[in-house]
Design an enzyme around this catalytic site. Structure first.
Site, PDB file in Angstrom:
ATOM      1  N   HIS A  58      37.513 -30.009 -47.566  1.00 52.97           N
ATOM      2  CA  HIS A  58      36.219 -30.589 -47.922  1.00 52.97           C
ATOM      3  C   HIS A  58      36.021 -31.996 -47.356  1.00 52.97           C
ATOM      4  O   HIS A  58      34.929 -32.544 -47.430  1.00 52.97           O
ATOM      5  CB  HIS A  58      35.999 -30.562 -49.441  1.00 52.97           C
ATOM      6  CG  HIS A  58      36.733 -31.623 -50.199  1.00 52.97           C
ATOM      7  ND1 HIS A  58      36.141 -32.789 -50.605  1.00 52.97           N
ATOM      8  CD2 HIS A  58      38.006 -31.684 -50.614  1.00 52.97           C
ATOM      9  CE1 HIS A  58      37.030 -33.517 -51.248  1.00 52.97           C
ATOM     10  NE2 HIS A  58      38.169 -32.877 -51.270  1.00 52.97           N
ATOM     11  N   ASN A  99      42.556 -44.085 -47.174  1.00 51.21           N
ATOM     12  CA  ASN A  99      41.271 -43.588 -47.656  1.00 51.21           C
ATOM     13  C   ASN A  99      40.275 -44.692 -47.965  1.00 51.21           C
ATOM     14  O   ASN A  99      39.078 -44.477 -47.963  1.00 51.21           O
ATOM     15  CB  ASN A  99      41.476 -42.704 -48.886  1.00 51.21           C
ATOM     16  CG  ASN A  99      42.308 -43.376 -49.948  1.00 51.21           C
ATOM     17  OD1 ASN A  99      43.213 -44.155 -49.652  1.00 51.21           O
ATOM     18  ND2 ASN A  99      42.006 -43.110 -51.200  1.00 51.21           N
ATOM     19  N   GLN A 134      42.618 -37.938 -44.872  1.00 46.81           N
ATOM     20  CA  GLN A 134      41.471 -38.678 -44.339  1.00 46.81           C
ATOM     21  C   GLN A 134      41.285 -38.501 -42.837  1.00 46.81           C
ATOM     22  O   GLN A 134      40.175 -38.639 -42.342  1.00 46.81           O
ATOM     23  CB  GLN A 134      41.607 -40.174 -44.661  1.00 46.81           C
ATOM     24  CG  GLN A 134      41.314 -40.513 -46.099  1.00 46.81           C
ATOM     25  CD  GLN A 134      39.910 -40.113 -46.540  1.00 46.81           C
ATOM     26  OE1 GLN A 134      38.971 -40.045 -45.767  1.00 46.81           O
ATOM     27  NE2 GLN A 134      39.758 -39.830 -47.833  1.00 46.81           N
ATOM     28  N   CYS A 191      38.178 -41.415 -56.466  1.00 49.21           N
ATOM     29  CA  CYS A 191      39.000 -40.824 -57.519  1.00 49.21           C
ATOM     30  C   CYS A 191      39.286 -41.815 -58.638  1.00 49.21           C
ATOM     31  O   CYS A 191      39.846 -41.473 -59.649  1.00 49.21           O
ATOM     32  CB  CYS A 191      40.335 -40.344 -56.957  1.00 49.21           C
ATOM     33  SG  CYS A 191      40.145 -39.267 -55.550  1.00 49.21           S
TER      34      CYS A 191
END
Lengths: 389, 369
Positions: B199, B147, B177, B316
Site C-alpha cells: 500500500h 519514513n 518506504q 502511526c
C-alpha cells in the site's frame, strides 16, 4: 431451568405519590438500555423489576448493560422455581452447583413475601440448609461469615433461589430530575462530572468548544467518543459543538495575557448558559475541582461562576485527581480521555496566569470585548449532534 | 483533495484493484488443493512471486508474502533472535515501531541491544555503526529510507561492515518506504532480510513481503499449514500477492525526476519562509520541514481544512512528536512531512506550497483563524 434477573430499585422506593412515575421512567430506561438484545419479558412488582430472557439467552448479556442503568441498586441472577417446597428443594442444588462448589461455608436466608406459604422463613431456611449439606459434602454452615449467602424468596407468583448479588449503578432513573448542560472538554474530569450528575436522575446534554485549526478534527472526534461512552449511562444525548477560535483570538488581542484563561472561561459560561436556556436545561455542569489548575482556584471560580445566571454544578469539586481517575476508569472514559489531542483550553494558555484574580479587575479587562456579539456568533455557529440513538 | 501523505499510504491503482477483483472471483481455489482449481490458484500465486522477485533482482523462493511490512519485520526479528542474553541486536534509533517494538520486547527478555543514533544529517554513519557491532552480534536492523525524513541510509556499506566484524550476524533492512520508489537490490547490498508493503506504492492494503536470502535460516514464529515456506502459514492471499507484484511493476516505470521536480517546488517556497529548517534530504518522495514556533498539529489541521493531507512525523504515532527528528537534534515539535508520489502534479505542489506559506504567515502575525 428458568433463570431471570431481579433488579432492586433504590431510593425510588422512598418516594410517595409520584413513585409510579419514577418506576415508569426506570422501565423506559431499561428498555432503551436493552435495545438490540434478544427478546425478553419484563414486569415490575414490589419494588423489583423482573427481566426474563426468552429462549434461554444467557443473562450476563443483559446484566452488562443493566449495570449502567441508574436507579438500580442491586442486580440479582436468580433461578425461578414453582411455589412448592419439594420442587424448590429439588431445584436449588442443581442451580447453585457452580457457586457452591467453589465455597467452603454458607448460610441460607429466606424472605417470605407470601404469608400463605405453608412454612415460615426459619423453617424454609432450615430445610434448604439441610438439603444443601446433604448434596454438597464439603460445605459447612457459618452464619457469621459465610462465603456464600443462599437466598430464598417466596413471592406472589413463584419462588426464587440465588446466591450473590451484583452492585447496580445506584442513583435515580435518568429523566426524573430535569436536564443539565455538561461542559465537556475532552479531559478526565468532565465526563466524570457528567456521570455523577446523571446518576442523580438528571438528563444530560453536552457542549464542547473547539478551536480549529488550533485543535484538530481528531480532538473533536475524541469528545464525541467520550459523549458516546456517557450515553451508555444517560441514554441518547445531544452534543452541541461550538466553534470558538474567533472569540479566543479576540480575547488574546484585547485583554491582558494573564487574564486570558479566566475571561475565556467566563465567555464559555455565558455561551453555555445561552445554549442551556435554548434547550431547556436548568443548570450547567463542569468538571472543575478546587485548586487543580490556575483557573480552578477558589478565586478563579469566584470570577467564572457569576458569568452564568443559572446554577453551576461541580460534582467533582472536592475530589482529588486520583479519585477522579479511579471513577473515570470505572465508568470507562479514562482511556479515551488520555488520548493525546490538544483541547481548546491549552492552546493560548498564558505563561503566568493569575491565580488570585479579583472580579473587579477581570470585568475591567472584559470591557474591551463585545461579549454579546461573541456569544451570539458562537451560538449561531453551533453544530448539534445526537448520540446513542 | 491534495494527497501529500504518500509515506503513510498511497492511492491504490484502479487497474490493479480491478485485476485483483477478477482474480479473487476466478482463482478462488485454495493454492494448497490438488485439484485443477487449486493448481490454477497456485500458478497465479507463483507468477506473482516470480514477478516480485524479478523486480527486486532476487530468486522467487526468496520472497515470502505477509499481510504487511510490520508482520514481516516481526517475523524476521522474532524468528532470528533468541530471547536470551547471548543475543545481541544492533538497531538504529530511527527505526519504525514494527522494528523497534519487537527489539524492545526482546530486550525485556534479556537480549542485549545497542542503539545507533543518527547524526545531524539523519544518517547512520558507518563509524558509529561499526562501533556498535560486536563479534557476537546476532542481528542488525537499519531501515533503507527513513519514513519521516526520507534520508537514504548507506545499507551496502553498513552490511559490509557488519559481515566483516561479525561474520555470523544477519542484516535486516526495512524497505517499506523505498520499495516502488527506487530500485532495490538486496542481493547486491548483501542484506539477509528486507521487508516491504504494497500500500506504500499504489498497491492494495493487507499484503506485504519479506525477502529472506537463500541459505539463511529463518525459524518459524507462527505454525500452521506450512504455507509461505512455513514462515507465514495460513491460506495465501492470491489477489493480494498479484496486487503487490503488479504495483511493483507499475512503479518501476515511474519517473523519480518528475517527483523530484515537484518536491523542489515545495522545497523552494517553504524554505524561503523565515525560521524554517529542512530535516534531512536526498529522497525525491519526502520533504520534512520544521516551521519553528508553530506546533505541527496546527499547521496540519489548517492544511486539512483546505483539503491538503500531510503528516506530522509518522502517521502511526498521532499526537506524539517525532522521535527520528528529535534523534537528529532537530525541532520535532514543529516538523511537518510532505510525502509525494508519482501522481503528485507540479500544480498540486504549487497550491500546497502557497497554502503553507499563507498559514505560516497568518500564524506568525497572530491572525490564523
Amino acid at each position: 431451568m428458568r433463570e431471570m434477573i431481579l433488579l432492586k430499585q433504590g431510593e425510588i422506593v422512598l418516594k410517595g405519590m409520584n413513585r409510579r412515575a419514577f418506576e415508569q421512567k426506570l422501565e423506559d430506561n431499561i428498555k432503551k438500555a436493552l435495545v438490540g438484545l434478544p427478546a425478553y419479558r419484563m414486569r415490575s412488582c414490589q419494588s423489583t423489576v423482573y427481566i426474563e430472557p426468552e429462549d434461554g439467552t444467557d443473562c450476563s448479556l443483559y446484566i452488562d448493560r443493566l449495570k449502567k442503568v441508574f436507579g438500580i441498586v442491586n442486580i440479582v441472577r436468580a433461578g425461578a422455581a414453582p411455589k412448592d417446597m419439594e420442587a424448590l428443594l429439588d431445584f436449588a442444588p442443581t442451580y447453585l452447583e457452580n457457586t457452591l462448589m467453589q465455597a467452603k461455608t454458607f448460610k441460607v436466608e429466606t424472605k417470605r413475601a407470601d404469608k400463605k406459604f405453608p412454612y415460615n422463613s426459619p423453617q424454609i431456611s432450615a430445610m434448604m440448609g439441610g438439603k444443601l449439606l446433604e448434596s454438597f459434602h464439603h460445605l459447612r454452615v457459618d452464619v457469621d461469615n459465610p462465603d456464600v449467602v443462599v437466598r430464598v424468596e417466596i413471592r406472589e407468583k413463584e419462588s426464587f433461589v440465588h446466591a450473590g448479588r451484583i452492585q447496580g449503578a445506584g442513583g435515580m432513573p435518568v429523566g426524573t430530575n430535569g436536564k443539565a448542560l455538561l461542559l465537556l472538554s475532552g479531559g478526565i474530569d468532565s465526563p466524570v462530572a457528567g456521570h455523577m450528575t446523571a446518576r442523580r436522575g438528571v438528563e444530560i446534554e453536552a457542549i464542547h468548544f473547539f478551536s480549529y485549526p488550533y485543535t484538530s478534527e481528531a480532538a473533536k472526534e475524541k469528545v464525541l467518543s467520550l459523549a458516546k461512552i456517557l450515553t451508555e449511562y444517560t441514554g441518547p444525548m445531544k452534543v452541541h459543538l461550538i466553534p470558538f477560535t474567533k472569540q479566543q483570538l479576540q480575547i488574546r488581542d484585547n485583554c491582558p495575557e494573564e487574564h486570558f484563561t479566566l475571561i475565556m472561561r467566563r465567555i464559555m459560561m455565558k455561551i453555555a448558559t445561552e445554549v442551556a436556556k435554548r434547550n431547556h436545561c436548568h443548570a450547567l455542569v463542569t468538571g472543575e475541582s478546587i485548586g487543580q489548575v490556575a483557573s480552578q482556584t477558589m478565586w478563579a471560580l469566584g470570577v467564572t461562576d457569576p458569568a452564568a445566571d443559572i446554577p453551576v454544578f461541580r460534582p467533582v469539586i472536592g475530589m482529588d485527581k486520583e479519585e477522579i481517575i479511579t471513577r473515570a476508569r470505572r465508568i470507562g472514559t479514562f482511556e479515551t480521555s488520555v488520548l493525546p489531542y490538544e483541547d481548546c483550553c491549552t492552546v493560548f494558555t498564558p505563561k503566568h496566569p493569575t491565580t488570585r484574580p479579583k472580579l473587579f479587575n477581570i470585568l475591567h479587562s472584559e470591557e474591551k470585548l463585545d461579549v454579546e456579539t461573541m456569544v451570539r456568533e458562537a451560538v449561531e455557529g453551533m453544530d448539534t449532534v445526537i448520540l446513542g440513538k | 483533495m491534495i494527497w501529500l501523505d504518500n509515506a503513510a499510504t498511497t492511492k491504490p491503482d484502479a487497474t490493479i484493484l480491478k485485476k485483483m477483483g477478477e482474480i479473487a472471483e476466478e482463482f478462488f481455489g485454495n493454492p494448497s488443493s490438488s485439484h485443477f482449481s487449486g493448481l490454477a490458484a497456485r500458478r497465479v500465486l507463483e507468477e506473482a512471486r516470480e514477478k516480485t522477485a524479478q523486480q527486486l533482482s532476487v530468486l522467487p523462493e526468496e520472497i515470502i508474502f505477509t499481510p504487511s511490512g510490520s508482520v514481516a519485520n516481526n517475523l524476521i526479528i522474532r524468528g532470528v533472535v533468541r530471547p536470551n542474553p547471548k543475543s545481541h541486536v544492533v538497531i538504529s534509533a530511527i527505526e519504525h515501531d514494527s522494528v523497534s517494538g519487537p527489539v524492545q520486547a526482546l530486550k525485556n527478555q534479556g537480549v542485549r541491544v545497542t542503539e545507533v543514533q543518527p547524526r545531524k544529517d539523519g544518517m547512520i554513519h558507518p563509524e558509529d555503526f561499526e562501533a556498535a557491532v560486536g563479534e557476537d552480534t546476532t542481528l542488525a536492523c537499519v531501515m533503507h529510507v527513513n519514513n519521516e525524513t526520507g534520508v537514504i541510509q548507506p545499507i551496502k556499506e553498513l552490511s559490509i561492515l557488519l559481515k566483516r566484524k561479525a561474520p555470523k550476524a544477519l542484516f535486516l533492512s526495512d524497505a517499506v518506504q523505498s520499495a516502488g520508489k527506487m530500485k532495490l537490490t538486496p542481493s547486491l547490498w548483501g542484506v539477509d532480510f528486507m521487508s516491504l508493503s504494497a500500500h506504500k506504492f499504489h498497491g492494495p492494503r493487507g499484503i506485504g513481503a519479506l525477502y529472506c536470502k537463500k541459505g539463511v535460516r529463518l525459524p518459524a514464529v507462527m505454525h500452521g499449514g506450512g504455507q509461505e515456506a512455513g514462515i507465514f502459514p495460513g491460506t495465501e492471499n492470491v489477489p493480494g500477492a498479484v496486487g503487490l507484484a503488479e504495483s511493483l511493476v507499475l512503479c518501476a516505470a515511474h519517473d523519480a525526476q518528475k517527483v523530484q521536480a515537484c518536491k523542489e517546488i515545495l522545497r523552494e517556497k517553504l524554505l524561503a519562509l523565515d525560521d524554517t529548517t529542512e530535516n534531512g534530504n536526498g529522497f525525491p518522495y519526502v520533504l520534512n520541514v520544521s516551521f519553528h514556533g508553530i506546533p505541527s498539529e496546527i499547521l496540519l489541521n489548517s492544511l486539512s481544512g483546505k483539503g491538503i493531507c500531510v503528516s506530522a512525523g509518522s502517521a502511526c504515532k498521532t499526537g506524539k512528536s517525532s522521535r527520528t527528528i528529535a534523534a537528529m537534534g532537530g525541532d520535532a515539535k514543529s516538523a511537518l512531512r510532505f510525502s509525494l508520489s508519482a501522481q503528485t502534479t507540479p500544480e498540486e505542489a504549487e497550491i500546497a506550497a502557497n497554502a503553507v506559506c499563507e498559514i505560516v504567515t497568518a500564524f506568525r502575525k497572530g491572525e490564523l483563524a
